[in-house]
Write an enzyme that holds these catalytic residues in place. Structure first.
Site, PDB file in Angstrom:
ATOM      1  N   CYS A   1      71.778  29.448 -19.104  1.00 21.02           N
ATOM      2  CA  CYS A   1      73.680  29.182 -19.563  1.00 21.02           C
ATOM      3  C   CYS A   1      73.545  30.092 -19.982  1.00 21.02           C
ATOM      4  O   CYS A   1      74.168  30.035 -20.890  1.00 21.02           O
ATOM      5  CB  CYS A   1      73.839  27.603 -20.287  1.00 21.02           C
ATOM      6  SG  CYS A   1      73.594  26.358 -18.463  1.00 21.02           S
TER       7      CYS A   1
HETATM    8  C1  BEZ Z   1      69.811  26.350 -17.590  1.00 15.14           C
HETATM    9  O1  BEZ Z   1      70.588  26.646 -17.741  1.00 15.14           O
HETATM   10  O2  BEZ Z   1      68.846  27.748 -17.646  1.00 15.14           O
HETATM   11  C2  BEZ Z   1      69.793  25.268 -16.389  1.00 15.14           C
HETATM   12  C3  BEZ Z   1      69.959  23.793 -16.964  1.00 15.14           C
HETATM   13  C4  BEZ Z   1      69.885  22.949 -15.966  1.00 15.14           C
HETATM   14  C5  BEZ Z   1      69.317  22.637 -15.135  1.00 15.14           C
HETATM   15  C6  BEZ Z   1      68.850  23.994 -14.450  1.00 15.14           C
HETATM   16  C7  BEZ Z   1      68.807  24.779 -15.750  1.00 15.14           C
END
Ligand code: BEZ
Length: 210
Positions: free
Chosen positions: A45
């Site tokens: 994210c």
């Molecule tokens: C991420 O942004 O890396 C992420 C967020 C939630 C679950 C899996 C990955």
């Protein structure tokens, strides 16, 4: 059944990093790209929200406004933004919706409980100036999106609205386009000039003028 192409995007009021907004009022007749992410302070994210900020001039060139969403609070969003800015050497200045009660995420079908937990997955809604949902994408939490593809799709939507043509595989702005089956070759020649008839049902013309 979730939102489908051609549906009117539901309006909502929500707290965001830019204060409380009414979605339709904020959008005010522009194109919008509403996209959700699972959680603040997470790696994928952080790269995605930074990329959207880096593309500020590209959204503006297309008359499109990005807006993000997760089920975190405004305070969390605001604490996270300096990290996104620093990591991606950018400035996040588009709103991030805080949706801790999942009101908007449920309205738009962004929660997919089989994807681990009840945070939002990576949904994208391209919404047109008439508030119609024109394109949706859903990515799992572990896979970051390609926002160049979202810009490319926006270009294709805007062109096909303007010129009543279709775009072929991997089309990019400036590439030749397809004459839809509903248009005769004669009419296509009158409208677009030369027609390359590869098959009676597969006809290309040069990119229409902007
Ligand atoms: C991420 O942004 O890396 C992420 C967020 C939630 C679950 C899996 C990955």
């Amino acid at each position: 059944m979730g939102l489908q192409l051609g549906d009117i995007a539901p309006d909502f009021t929500a707290d965001t990093t830019a204060g409380e907004i009414g979605f339709r009022e904020w959008k005010s007749g522009s194109w919008a790209v509403l996209f959700s992410h699972p959680a603040d302070f997470t790696p994928v994210c952080t790269t995605e929200l930074g990329r959207v900020a880096q593309l500020k001039a590209e959204w503006a060139a297309r008359g499109a406004k990005p807006i993000a969403l997760s089920v975190d609070s405004v305070a969390d969003h605001n604490n996270w933004i300096p990290d996104i800015d620093a990591v991606n050497e950018t400035t996040v200045d588009y709103p991030i919706i805080a949706d801790p009660d999942k009101k908007v995420a449920e309205l738009y079908g962004m929660i997919h409980p089989n994807e681990g937990d009840t945070s939002s997955v990576r949904s994208v809604f391209i919404i047109d100036p008439a508030d119609k949902v024109r394109l949706t994408l859903t990515y799992p939490k572990s896979v970051g999106r390609n926002f160049d593809e979202i810009l490319r799709a926006l270009d294709a939507l805007q062109l096909t609205d303007r010129a009543a043509v279709s775009t072929p595989v991997d089309w990019r702005k400036g590439d030749r386009v397809i004459v839809p089956p509903t248009v005769s070759t004669e009419d296509a020649k009158a409208k677009f000039g030369d027609v390359d008839e590869v098959k009676p049902y597969l006809r290309f013309v040069a990119a229409p003028e902007a």
